[in-house]
Design an enzyme around this catalytic site. Sequence first.
Site, PDB file in Angstrom:
ATOM      1  N   CYS A   1       8.045  49.743 -13.903  1.00 33.17           N
ATOM      2  CA  CYS A   1       9.097  48.719 -14.013  1.00 33.17           C
ATOM      3  C   CYS A   1       8.648  47.654 -15.023  1.00 33.17           C
ATOM      4  O   CYS A   1       7.580  47.065 -14.867  1.00 33.17           O
ATOM      5  CB  CYS A   1       9.326  48.083 -12.643  1.00 33.17           C
ATOM      6  SG  CYS A   1      10.368  46.617 -12.684  1.00 33.17           S
TER       7      CYS A   1
ATOM      8  N   CYS B   1      14.739  47.328 -13.096  1.00 35.35           N
ATOM      9  CA  CYS B   1      14.646  48.703 -13.585  1.00 35.35           C
ATOM     10  C   CYS B   1      15.629  49.650 -12.893  1.00 35.35           C
ATOM     11  O   CYS B   1      15.761  50.803 -13.302  1.00 35.35           O
ATOM     12  CB  CYS B   1      13.222  49.227 -13.439  1.00 35.35           C
ATOM     13  SG  CYS B   1      12.738  49.485 -11.725  1.00 35.35           S
TER      14      CYS B   1
ATOM     15  N   LYS C   1      10.599   2.715   3.121  1.00 35.26           N
ATOM     16  CA  LYS C   1      10.632   4.166   2.921  1.00 35.26           C
ATOM     17  C   LYS C   1      11.338   4.534   1.616  1.00 35.26           C
ATOM     18  O   LYS C   1      12.337   3.930   1.244  1.00 35.26           O
ATOM     19  CB  LYS C   1      11.365   4.839   4.092  1.00 35.26           C
ATOM     20  CG  LYS C   1      10.713   4.616   5.435  1.00 35.26           C
ATOM     21  CD  LYS C   1       9.485   5.477   5.622  1.00 35.26           C
ATOM     22  CE  LYS C   1       9.825   6.839   6.134  1.00 35.26           C
ATOM     23  NZ  LYS C   1       9.724   6.984   7.575  1.00 35.26           N
TER      24      LYS C   1
ATOM     25  N   LYS D   1       2.277   4.574   1.210  1.00 32.78           N
ATOM     26  CA  LYS D   1       2.264   5.124   2.567  1.00 32.78           C
ATOM     27  C   LYS D   1       2.048   6.628   2.457  1.00 32.78           C
ATOM     28  O   LYS D   1       2.953   7.375   2.135  1.00 32.78           O
ATOM     29  CB  LYS D   1       3.586   4.805   3.266  1.00 32.78           C
ATOM     30  CG  LYS D   1       3.629   5.198   4.719  1.00 32.78           C
ATOM     31  CD  LYS D   1       4.867   4.582   5.360  1.00 32.78           C
ATOM     32  CE  LYS D   1       5.076   5.029   6.778  1.00 32.78           C
ATOM     33  NZ  LYS D   1       5.083   6.473   6.968  1.00 32.78           N
TER      34      LYS D   1
ATOM     35  N   TYR E   1      -7.316   2.345   5.587  1.00 33.73           N
ATOM     36  CA  TYR E   1      -6.545   1.147   5.245  1.00 33.73           C
ATOM     37  C   TYR E   1      -6.569   0.070   6.307  1.00 33.73           C
ATOM     38  O   TYR E   1      -5.920  -0.953   6.152  1.00 33.73           O
ATOM     39  CB  TYR E   1      -5.099   1.515   4.923  1.00 33.73           C
ATOM     40  CG  TYR E   1      -4.429   2.349   6.002  1.00 33.73           C
ATOM     41  CD1 TYR E   1      -4.270   3.712   5.831  1.00 33.73           C
ATOM     42  CD2 TYR E   1      -3.985   1.765   7.174  1.00 33.73           C
ATOM     43  CE1 TYR E   1      -3.687   4.485   6.821  1.00 33.73           C
ATOM     44  CE2 TYR E   1      -3.387   2.527   8.164  1.00 33.73           C
ATOM     45  CZ  TYR E   1      -3.243   3.892   7.980  1.00 33.73           C
ATOM     46  OH  TYR E   1      -2.663   4.647   8.953  1.00 33.73           O
TER      47      TYR E   1
ATOM     48  N   ASP F   1       1.615  10.368   3.332  1.00 36.16           N
ATOM     49  CA  ASP F   1       2.231  11.211   4.353  1.00 36.16           C
ATOM     50  C   ASP F   1       1.206  12.225   4.836  1.00 36.16           C
ATOM     51  O   ASP F   1       1.132  13.343   4.349  1.00 36.16           O
ATOM     52  CB  ASP F   1       3.446  11.914   3.746  1.00 36.16           C
ATOM     53  CG  ASP F   1       4.406  12.363   4.820  1.00 36.16           C
ATOM     54  OD1 ASP F   1       4.178  12.032   6.003  1.00 36.16           O
ATOM     55  OD2 ASP F   1       5.378  13.054   4.478  1.00 36.16           O
TER      56      ASP F   1
ATOM     57  N   CYS G   1      15.916  47.790  -7.588  1.00 35.03           N
ATOM     58  CA  CYS G   1      15.283  46.705  -8.338  1.00 35.03           C
ATOM     59  C   CYS G   1      16.248  46.211  -9.432  1.00 35.03           C
ATOM     60  O   CYS G   1      16.754  47.023 -10.200  1.00 35.03           O
ATOM     61  CB  CYS G   1      13.997  47.213  -8.970  1.00 35.03           C
ATOM     62  SG  CYS G   1      13.285  46.065 -10.160  1.00 35.03           S
TER      63      CYS G   1
ATOM     64  N   CYS H   1       9.938  46.693  -5.319  1.00 39.87           N
ATOM     65  CA  CYS H   1      10.360  47.704  -6.274  1.00 39.87           C
ATOM     66  C   CYS H   1       9.183  48.670  -6.380  1.00 39.87           C
ATOM     67  O   CYS H   1       8.067  48.262  -6.652  1.00 39.87           O
ATOM     68  CB  CYS H   1      10.623  47.063  -7.644  1.00 39.87           C
ATOM     69  SG  CYS H   1      10.546  48.240  -9.007  1.00 39.87           S
TER      70      CYS H   1
ATOM     71  N   GLU I   1       0.843  -1.204   0.000  1.00 35.30           N
ATOM     72  CA  GLU I   1       0.000   0.000   0.000  1.00 35.30           C
ATOM     73  C   GLU I   1       0.874   1.249   0.000  1.00 35.30           C
ATOM     74  O   GLU I   1       1.842   1.303   0.743  1.00 35.30           O
ATOM     75  CB  GLU I   1      -0.875   0.024   1.270  1.00 35.30           C
ATOM     76  CG  GLU I   1      -1.651  -1.258   1.488  1.00 35.30           C
ATOM     77  CD  GLU I   1      -2.396  -1.287   2.823  1.00 35.30           C
ATOM     78  OE1 GLU I   1      -2.246  -0.316   3.600  1.00 35.30           O
ATOM     79  OE2 GLU I   1      -3.113  -2.262   3.069  1.00 35.30           O
TER      80      GLU I   1
END
Length: 684
Positions: free
Chosen positions: A435, A415, A318, A116, A230, A118, A412, A430, A114
């Site tokens: 710009c 520009c 794993k 796994k 499950y 997370d 920036c 900016c 199955e």
Amino acid sequence: MPDDIKQRMENLRQLIRHHTYLYHVLDAPETSDAEFDALMTRLRQLEEAHPELATPDSPTQRVGGQVQAQFNKVSHPAPILSLSNAFIADDVRAWHERILRLLPAGTRLQFVVEPKIDGLTVILRYEDGLFVLGATRGNGEVGEDITLNLRTVQSVPLRIPVHASALSAPRRLVVRGEAYMPIRDFETLNRSQEEKGQKTFANPRNAAAGSLRQLDTSITASRPLRLFTYAVVTSEGAELLTQWEVLQYLKSMGFSVNPDMALFDDIEEAIAYSEQWMEKRGTLPYEVDGVVIKVNDLATQNSLGIVGKDPRAKIAFKFPAREATTRLKEMGINVGRTGTLNPFAILEPVELGGVTIERATLHNFEDIARKDIRIGDMVIIKRAGDVIPQVEKPLVQLRTGEEQVITIPKSCPACGKPAVKPEGEVAVYCVNPSCPAQTVQRIAHWASTMDIEGFGERLAQSFVDHGLLHDLADLYYLTRKDVLKLPGLADRSTDNLLAAVEASKERPLSRLIAALGIRGVGTTIAQMLAQHFSSVPELASASTEALEGIPGLGPIIAANIVAFFANERNRRLVDKLQRAGVKMGRKIEPKAEASPLASKTFVITGTLPTWTREEAKQTIEAHGGKVSSTVSKKTSYLLLGENPGSKYDKARNLDIPIVDEAQLREMVAGNPGAEAVTQLGFDA
Ligand code: IVH
């Protein structure tokens, strides 16, 4: 007659349950959202008219809205165990040999593999088919009661079996599953959290856990959570002999069971299947950190017993971590549409989960400073699913002394105009409105929000580079001749593009508001605004006070909106869009007239689950109602909260209709004034 109605209500519930199952468990919807909503509305109306016929397992009872003071503790019927780990195929083979030695000679084992997931383990208890208790794993013996939160998760059945035709309900059933958030939804949630200036989550698992453990269940209800089951922890009234049968049984009851589970007669086949998933993990819409290999026969599982907290008959295989180490060569900066300067790392190329990574996000300059990431550092790069790779942390021990501290840019990079970091904000901006990098982003954002098909960032860049677009409104002034000047755009694609631009003039108001790219105003906030204002010009002239009066809209966003429209440039932009024929909202504002709250008087008593009194008052007033502080014969409704005062008794004596916050929300939600009414030109 009531019997008749009772039957109709039950039929409706059955139908809704069925469609919820198709949509949220099988991912195969058969109705449109509108049809589904109509069924829900009908059921709600019937339940309101006949409250005595309402049932706790009704699909209307998923809405959330309850606020809990704390999570109660619950003891699990049997310890909720965990798993030992294998990291390479040989670990699995060694495990297999270990358990064979404990079993009678010649035993042939079958294995279930199955994915796994997370996520967050949850334990669900059903009695006579009714979902009665949901809990977290906690320490394995005592968890937390999150029943109300789990009720809002659409793939958690409130009643089993979900299908009337299937088997009968077991007397008692406790199942184990994993609540999770799909990767896409996690990314969307994080973006909207960021827009709202709220906390973002490090990964889908944290997002799922954080969303479920909310004392305010309406927050849980708003989060895209799902469930895979499950295991059966205990059952009465179901004879199950193998894990494979368990999975089939869970499915037949209407639970969501991962479709990639598989049964094998041989450990090598099980290993091969597991390794396939290792390669394919990135194709799954949710995070998996491995597979679980389980001995299929439950009696054999039992006889193998437990070591510590880990049952011998199961092992987690794993997947390798999605982390790598490499050198941060340089920092680059992207300019976002609101002018944010977004730093990213340019890396020495490194392999991670099957792809070569050369760039990773550095989030923002505060994050860089907090983690003390320097140019030249060896850094750990992380990648989870489809999530953009990120620089996790520097390996300080490996520094040579040559590394350079990263400082906040003063200008920036696109520009050259000054960059500033507003007080209290994380981002650096900016501030040059013309710009070109910002312009490209703003146009691309506009095009994607307004659904201008085929117009992405690359085209936006090219149009800006060729001097064809100076602002986003220029899109609506493009001629065929202009577009054909661009390299690579043929007749056909030019026509398609111009048709798409033309079609985008008719989008609903909420889209338009979101597309303007006001700082902090994403789709959710835009939808809220579209309910309170009938057009962009009306929104543009709203005062800070009026905006702050909208429940759920904070002072920062209110100030951003005011600042946006106070800007001469933006005002001209709106004018220019309007002149080009972009529809600016609804023609009429039927709000107050059509609202069921129009000229109704409310009295509020007690503590409301989520609204403050002031918020309730503003909502009522925004929909044309009035709020008074004393109950009289003229009172239309009493809005009732927890621990009401004497107004409650008085209202009952006078037979005044009583509503709670949820009902008021529904009255407001059903208000046609708040719906998208035909979109007509503002000045039509
Ligand atoms: S079986 C007695 N099956 O992985 C062992 N666990 O590290 C029961 N998980 O706490 C676990 N998918 O949260 C099992 N198909 C699956 C699973 C799964 C995810 C999680 C679960 C467990 C953790 C163990």
